[in-house]
Design a protein around this motif. Sequence first.
Motif, PDB file in Angstrom:
ATOM      1  N   GLU A 172     -10.676   4.163  -5.624  1.00 35.35           N
ATOM      2  CA  GLU A 172      -9.997   5.317  -4.868  1.00 35.35           C
ATOM      3  C   GLU A 172      -8.795   5.614  -5.352  1.00 35.35           C
ATOM      4  O   GLU A 172      -8.361   6.972  -5.188  1.00 35.35           O
ATOM      5  N   ASN A 173      -7.885   4.594  -5.750  1.00 35.89           N
ATOM      6  CA  ASN A 173      -6.708   4.928  -6.135  1.00 35.89           C
ATOM      7  C   ASN A 173      -6.607   5.729  -7.130  1.00 35.89           C
ATOM      8  O   ASN A 173      -6.005   6.768  -7.658  1.00 35.89           O
ATOM      9  N   TYR A 174      -7.599   5.383  -8.229  1.00 35.11           N
ATOM     10  CA  TYR A 174      -7.828   6.225  -9.431  1.00 35.11           C
ATOM     11  C   TYR A 174      -8.157   7.493  -9.291  1.00 35.11           C
ATOM     12  O   TYR A 174      -7.465   8.267 -10.193  1.00 35.11           O
ATOM     13  N   SER A 185      -4.148  -4.396  -6.906  1.00 30.91           N
ATOM     14  CA  SER A 185      -5.045  -5.179  -6.012  1.00 30.91           C
ATOM     15  C   SER A 185      -4.831  -6.484  -6.221  1.00 30.91           C
ATOM     16  O   SER A 185      -4.641  -6.780  -7.242  1.00 30.91           O
ATOM     17  N   GLY A 225      -4.219  -3.495 -11.656  1.00 32.19           N
ATOM     18  CA  GLY A 225      -3.909  -2.277 -11.602  1.00 32.19           C
ATOM     19  C   GLY A 225      -4.218  -1.302 -12.714  1.00 32.19           C
ATOM     20  O   GLY A 225      -4.712  -1.995 -13.687  1.00 32.19           O
ATOM     21  N   ILE A 258       2.410   3.904  -3.498  1.00 33.05           N
ATOM     22  CA  ILE A 258       2.314   5.156  -4.060  1.00 33.05           C
ATOM     23  C   ILE A 258       3.171   6.264  -3.292  1.00 33.05           C
ATOM     24  O   ILE A 258       3.620   7.200  -4.088  1.00 33.05           O
ATOM     25  N   LYS A 294      -7.763   9.367  -6.560  1.00 33.29           N
ATOM     26  CA  LYS A 294      -6.654   9.927  -6.001  1.00 33.29           C
ATOM     27  C   LYS A 294      -5.737  10.473  -7.114  1.00 33.29           C
ATOM     28  O   LYS A 294      -5.020  11.732  -7.111  1.00 33.29           O
ATOM     29  N   PHE A 295      -5.199   9.465  -7.977  1.00 29.29           N
ATOM     30  CA  PHE A 295      -4.123   9.694  -8.864  1.00 29.29           C
ATOM     31  C   PHE A 295      -4.387  10.573 -10.137  1.00 29.29           C
ATOM     32  O   PHE A 295      -3.592  11.238 -10.476  1.00 29.29           O
ATOM     33  N   ASN A 335       1.017  -1.178  -0.189  1.00 32.73           N
ATOM     34  CA  ASN A 335      -0.035   0.112  -0.011  1.00 32.73           C
ATOM     35  C   ASN A 335       0.822   1.291  -0.135  1.00 32.73           C
ATOM     36  O   ASN A 335       0.325   2.355  -0.425  1.00 32.73           O
ATOM     37  N   PRO A 368       0.040   3.797  -7.643  1.00 32.06           N
ATOM     38  CA  PRO A 368      -0.571   2.967  -6.597  1.00 32.06           C
ATOM     39  C   PRO A 368      -0.375   1.566  -6.730  1.00 32.06           C
ATOM     40  O   PRO A 368       0.004   0.952  -7.778  1.00 32.06           O
ATOM     41  N   LYS A 386     -11.011   0.166  -3.544  1.00 35.04           N
ATOM     42  CA  LYS A 386      -9.706   0.362  -3.452  1.00 35.04           C
ATOM     43  C   LYS A 386      -9.230   0.944  -4.726  1.00 35.04           C
ATOM     44  O   LYS A 386      -8.389   1.743  -4.812  1.00 35.04           O
TER      45      LYS A 386
END
Length: 193
Positions: A185-187, A110, A119, A101, A189-190, A98, A107, A182
């Motif tokens: 969320e990663n996507y 998963s 990913g 990042i 954020k990124f 985790n 990121p 997840k």
Amino acid sequence: MTVNVYGHGNPVRLFVAGLHGDEWRDTSDILYNINPPEHGTLITIPVVNSGKYVSTLDENYYKHQGMTIIYTIVKYQPSIYVELHSYSGDNFTNLTDNNRINRIGIPAYSILDNNVLLGSVAPYIRRNYFSKEALCLSFEIKKSDEKSRSFAEKIINTVKECKSRDEFIIFLRKRYPKQAEKAIENYKKFYGL
Ligand SMILES: [Zn+2]
């Protein structure tokens, strides 16, 4: 390298494997054996490059070793893009940590089933060659692991029938709710979407 085109019309999907080094060993057969989709177009490049290993996180990859990918994207404008990679067991923690990042600015993957990881693709290609609405995925298959390979094959065949990013997200949420949250969320954020 060979570029295969199956079906016609929208959506247009591009699936690529054997991107670098010996990854073709564990990934290319999936694309050699794939059947045409029920709707729309599927383009495959089973072996992009079997030469020296250059990471797709290195921008030079898509400008040189992976040039065919860029030509194909520009020519066919796919809205769904999938890369099939393979990893050695030693690399599992590195890919799924985790903290990835913070370490490298990308990121973490998963974990689905049978050591298949999910990913996004390298920021360079994601940002420069696809619209925000496109679906870009990267699957990592564990090297020399038949279960991992055959499970990835099943997932790829499911993705192949998805007509949009939303349809894929619905599938992922149903089957892998935690991983889906997840990944989304990663996507966000990124890419700030
Ligand atoms: Zn790879």
